[in-house]
Design an enzyme around this catalytic site. Structure first.
Site, PDB file in Angstrom:
ATOM      1  N   SER A  26     -44.465 -34.692 -17.827  1.00 49.35           N
ATOM      2  CA  SER A  26     -43.962 -35.849 -17.086  1.00 49.35           C
ATOM      3  C   SER A  26     -44.951 -37.011 -17.037  1.00 49.35           C
ATOM      4  O   SER A  26     -44.558 -38.158 -16.881  1.00 49.35           O
ATOM      5  CB  SER A  26     -43.592 -35.433 -15.656  1.00 49.35           C
ATOM      6  OG  SER A  26     -44.706 -34.852 -15.000  1.00 49.35           O
ATOM      7  N   GLY A  63     -42.002 -31.390 -16.663  1.00 49.48           N
ATOM      8  CA  GLY A  63     -42.088 -29.984 -16.321  1.00 49.48           C
ATOM      9  C   GLY A  63     -42.604 -29.094 -17.427  1.00 49.48           C
ATOM     10  O   GLY A  63     -42.728 -27.876 -17.239  1.00 49.48           O
ATOM     11  N   ASN A  92     -48.948 -28.716 -15.820  1.00 50.30           N
ATOM     12  CA  ASN A  92     -47.994 -27.803 -15.193  1.00 50.30           C
ATOM     13  C   ASN A  92     -48.474 -26.352 -15.278  1.00 50.30           C
ATOM     14  O   ASN A  92     -48.194 -25.553 -14.384  1.00 50.30           O
ATOM     15  CB  ASN A  92     -46.610 -27.954 -15.829  1.00 50.30           C
ATOM     16  CG  ASN A  92     -45.967 -29.274 -15.453  1.00 50.30           C
ATOM     17  OD1 ASN A  92     -45.891 -29.637 -14.280  1.00 50.30           O
ATOM     18  ND2 ASN A  92     -45.507 -30.013 -16.452  1.00 50.30           N
ATOM     19  N   ASP A 173     -45.100 -38.824  -4.492  1.00 49.75           N
ATOM     20  CA  ASP A 173     -45.368 -37.387  -4.563  1.00 49.75           C
ATOM     21  C   ASP A 173     -46.848 -37.083  -4.761  1.00 49.75           C
ATOM     22  O   ASP A 173     -47.266 -35.928  -4.683  1.00 49.75           O
ATOM     23  CB  ASP A 173     -44.531 -36.724  -5.663  1.00 49.75           C
ATOM     24  CG  ASP A 173     -44.812 -37.285  -7.063  1.00 49.75           C
ATOM     25  OD1 ASP A 173     -45.806 -38.023  -7.246  1.00 49.75           O
ATOM     26  OD2 ASP A 173     -44.027 -36.974  -7.983  1.00 49.75           O
ATOM     27  N   HIS A 176     -47.455 -38.064  -9.779  1.00 53.67           N
ATOM     28  CA  HIS A 176     -47.070 -38.888 -10.925  1.00 53.67           C
ATOM     29  C   HIS A 176     -47.533 -40.334 -10.770  1.00 53.67           C
ATOM     30  O   HIS A 176     -47.399 -40.907  -9.686  1.00 53.67           O
ATOM     31  CB  HIS A 176     -45.551 -38.848 -11.118  1.00 53.67           C
ATOM     32  CG  HIS A 176     -45.033 -37.486 -11.417  1.00 53.67           C
ATOM     33  ND1 HIS A 176     -44.505 -36.668 -10.448  1.00 53.67           N
ATOM     34  CD2 HIS A 176     -44.993 -36.790 -12.581  1.00 53.67           C
ATOM     35  CE1 HIS A 176     -44.137 -35.516 -10.998  1.00 53.67           C
ATOM     36  NE2 HIS A 176     -44.430 -35.574 -12.289  1.00 53.67           N
TER      37      HIS A 176
END
Length: 199
Positions: A26, A63, A92, A173, A176
């Protein structure tokens, strides 16, 4: 939800044009913004602005892990026939606590697969939050350098260098980067990538 971002022409570049393929997660898939704001799209623009015979293709998936990237790579290589592959995976894996040894093995197989297809490789590493413990965090960070050393690759140690430390450049979040951060990410990648374009 996993989203695959494929940017650029559907197949190999035009005559005389070469391809940089970005295989990432991402952080490279323009998560939370229009895809033309992402750093890979900005790379494609910079290549054109500098009149370089290159294009950027984005095969990044939100992801994605190193294992997922390895499984997707053959199809991406066939589709884009890249001369350079920027591997920006691993974040991830770290967030899921995957062993650094497995991350290294997967990255190594990605490098070998890309090289077998005639592509050179640039590794872009990432850091994870310190709450995973010092021992794991340090070993995780070192895994990217280990792969770069083993395969004699160019390395960007931290794709979010100068970005992750600034809350104003991160989405709500805290994971990102924002659209404003994308040019900075490109500027972090560029010094290692630019010499490869001349080879």
């Amino acid at each position: 939800m996993a989203a695959v971002l494929l940017l650029g022409l559907a197949g190999p570049g035009l005559a005389g044009e070469r391809t940089v393929l970005v295989l990432g997660d991402s952080l490279s898939a323009a998560y939370g913004m229009d895809r033309d704001q992402g750093w890979v799209a900005l790379l494609d623009q910079r290549l054109a602005e500098e009149d370089l015979p290159w294009r950027a293709a984005n095969a990044s998936t939100s992801g994605d892990t190193t294992r997922n990237g390895l499984s997707r790579l053959p199809q991406a290589l066939e589709r884009h026939e890249p001369d350079i592959v920027v591997v920006a995976l691993g974040g991830n894996d770290g967030l899921r606590g995957v062993s650094p040894g497995e991350i290294e093995r997967n990255l190594g197989r990605i490098v070998e697969t890309a090289r077998d297809a005639g592509a050179r490789v640039l590794i872009a590493g990432v850091r994870i939050p310190p709450n995973y413990g010092q021992a794991y965090t340090e070993r995780f960070t070192q895994s990217f350098a280990n792969v770069a050393t083993e395969y004699d690759l160019a390395l960007v140690p931290r794709i979010l260098d100068g970005v992750a430390e600034d809350p104003g450049l991160m989405q709500s979040d805290g994971i990102h980067p924002t659209a404003d951060a994308q040019p900075l990410i490109l500027d972090t990648i560029w010094p290692e990538l630019r010499p490869m374009l001349a080879e």
